[in-house]
Design a protein around this motif. Sequence first.
Motif, PDB file in Angstrom:
ATOM      1  N   GLU A 101       0.831  -1.204   0.000  1.00 53.41           N
ATOM      2  CA  GLU A 101       0.000   0.000   0.000  1.00 53.41           C
ATOM      3  C   GLU A 101       0.866   1.255   0.000  1.00 53.41           C
ATOM      4  O   GLU A 101       0.628   2.201  -0.766  1.00 53.41           O
ATOM      5  N   LEU A 102       1.878   1.261   0.836  1.00 52.28           N
ATOM      6  CA  LEU A 102       2.756   2.425   0.943  1.00 52.28           C
ATOM      7  C   LEU A 102       3.496   2.688  -0.361  1.00 52.28           C
ATOM      8  O   LEU A 102       3.552   3.821  -0.855  1.00 52.28           O
ATOM      9  N   VAL A 103       4.063   1.648  -0.950  1.00 49.70           N
ATOM     10  CA  VAL A 103       4.807   1.819  -2.203  1.00 49.70           C
ATOM     11  C   VAL A 103       3.863   2.238  -3.331  1.00 49.70           C
ATOM     12  O   VAL A 103       4.209   3.104  -4.156  1.00 49.70           O
ATOM     13  N   ASN A 104       2.675   1.675  -3.375  1.00 49.22           N
ATOM     14  CA  ASN A 104       1.724   2.063  -4.413  1.00 49.22           C
ATOM     15  C   ASN A 104       1.335   3.533  -4.300  1.00 49.22           C
ATOM     16  O   ASN A 104       1.284   4.255  -5.299  1.00 49.22           O
ATOM     17  N   VAL A 105       1.061   3.981  -3.076  1.00 47.65           N
ATOM     18  CA  VAL A 105       0.573   5.347  -2.874  1.00 47.65           C
ATOM     19  C   VAL A 105       1.679   6.384  -3.066  1.00 47.65           C
ATOM     20  O   VAL A 105       1.461   7.437  -3.674  1.00 47.65           O
ATOM     21  N   LYS A 106       2.888   6.112  -2.553  1.00 45.57           N
ATOM     22  CA  LYS A 106       3.936   7.122  -2.566  1.00 45.57           C
ATOM     23  C   LYS A 106       4.949   6.985  -3.692  1.00 45.57           C
ATOM     24  O   LYS A 106       5.714   7.907  -3.949  1.00 45.57           O
ATOM     25  N   VAL A 107       4.971   5.843  -4.378  1.00 45.61           N
ATOM     26  CA  VAL A 107       5.925   5.653  -5.474  1.00 45.61           C
ATOM     27  C   VAL A 107       5.195   5.413  -6.795  1.00 45.61           C
ATOM     28  O   VAL A 107       5.344   6.177  -7.754  1.00 45.61           O
ATOM     29  N   LEU A 108       4.387   4.354  -6.849  1.00 43.53           N
ATOM     30  CA  LEU A 108       3.746   4.000  -8.116  1.00 43.53           C
ATOM     31  C   LEU A 108       2.733   5.047  -8.562  1.00 43.53           C
ATOM     32  O   LEU A 108       2.750   5.486  -9.720  1.00 43.53           O
ATOM     33  N   ALA A 109       1.836   5.450  -7.671  1.00 43.73           N
ATOM     34  CA  ALA A 109       0.802   6.402  -8.064  1.00 43.73           C
ATOM     35  C   ALA A 109       1.380   7.731  -8.546  1.00 43.73           C
ATOM     36  O   ALA A 109       1.027   8.198  -9.637  1.00 43.73           O
ATOM     37  N   PRO A 110       2.280   8.375  -7.791  1.00 41.21           N
ATOM     38  CA  PRO A 110       2.855   9.627  -8.310  1.00 41.21           C
ATOM     39  C   PRO A 110       3.550   9.449  -9.650  1.00 41.21           C
ATOM     40  O   PRO A 110       3.442  10.307 -10.535  1.00 41.21           O
ATOM     41  N   THR A 111       4.254   8.331  -9.819  1.00 39.85           N
ATOM     42  CA  THR A 111       4.962   8.088 -11.078  1.00 39.85           C
ATOM     43  C   THR A 111       3.977   8.004 -12.241  1.00 39.85           C
ATOM     44  O   THR A 111       4.175   8.640 -13.296  1.00 39.85           O
TER      45      THR A 111
END
Length: 259
Positions: A101-111
Amino acid sequence: MNKLALVTGATSGIGRAFAERLAADGHDLVIVGRRQERLEEFAAVHPEVEVRTVAADLSTAEGIDAVAGICATEPLTLLVNNAGVAHYMPLAELPADKAAELVNVKVLAPTMLMRAAVVGMQERGEGTIVNVSGMIAFSGAAPRSQMPRRAVYGGSLAYLVAMSQILSAELAGTGVHVQVLCPGVVATEFHTRQGMDLSGVPRMTADEVVAASLRGLELGETVCAPGVEDVGLLDAAFQADLAAFGAQSPELAARYRAA
């Protein structure tokens, strides 16, 4: 026609403060968050601008795709990637679903949102992207005794710093500007939802953070650290990074050669 801004994590804290300030400045808005009722409440009290509400969970592929579609098709002048989750704990204690969840929200989604928005911004010759990171991005060298270890959280924020700096260089001369916003501890619901009581800790307000970001854009800053008085400290850190990068050699360093 008003300028159009999209803000993620707009239901509270820094995201809400961005939405409030941008509405006051006359921007039409696309506000994204998980809580539909809060999105609708914001829209109801801002009839002076057009507010489109998008209930989406940016920890999921469906949520990311829905918002990326808007970024790709709407004439955004400003994208604020603010959505976040904390999950403050060492890696070995972090459940797999929370790590994802953390990686998706703060890394994948912004990218993916940046990727979707930047093409149109380049074609129009103008646009701004603000990625909300935090000063923990600079804490990697700190010993355990100095602060709690939270590797995934800190690593995701550090990604946003490097990503924003490199993307800013990629977009030089296009009319599209990139900023990474790195506040310290801010007085919002963010920590409370993690069960943390920081009421006794001196904290900046979300409105102050937003004011710093917008002023930083006027100053041409790629990295905006609202609580760092001496900007030379940031410059020194980045110059040290570049010095290490430039000092590499195709030959093995002496310390790694067999005795």
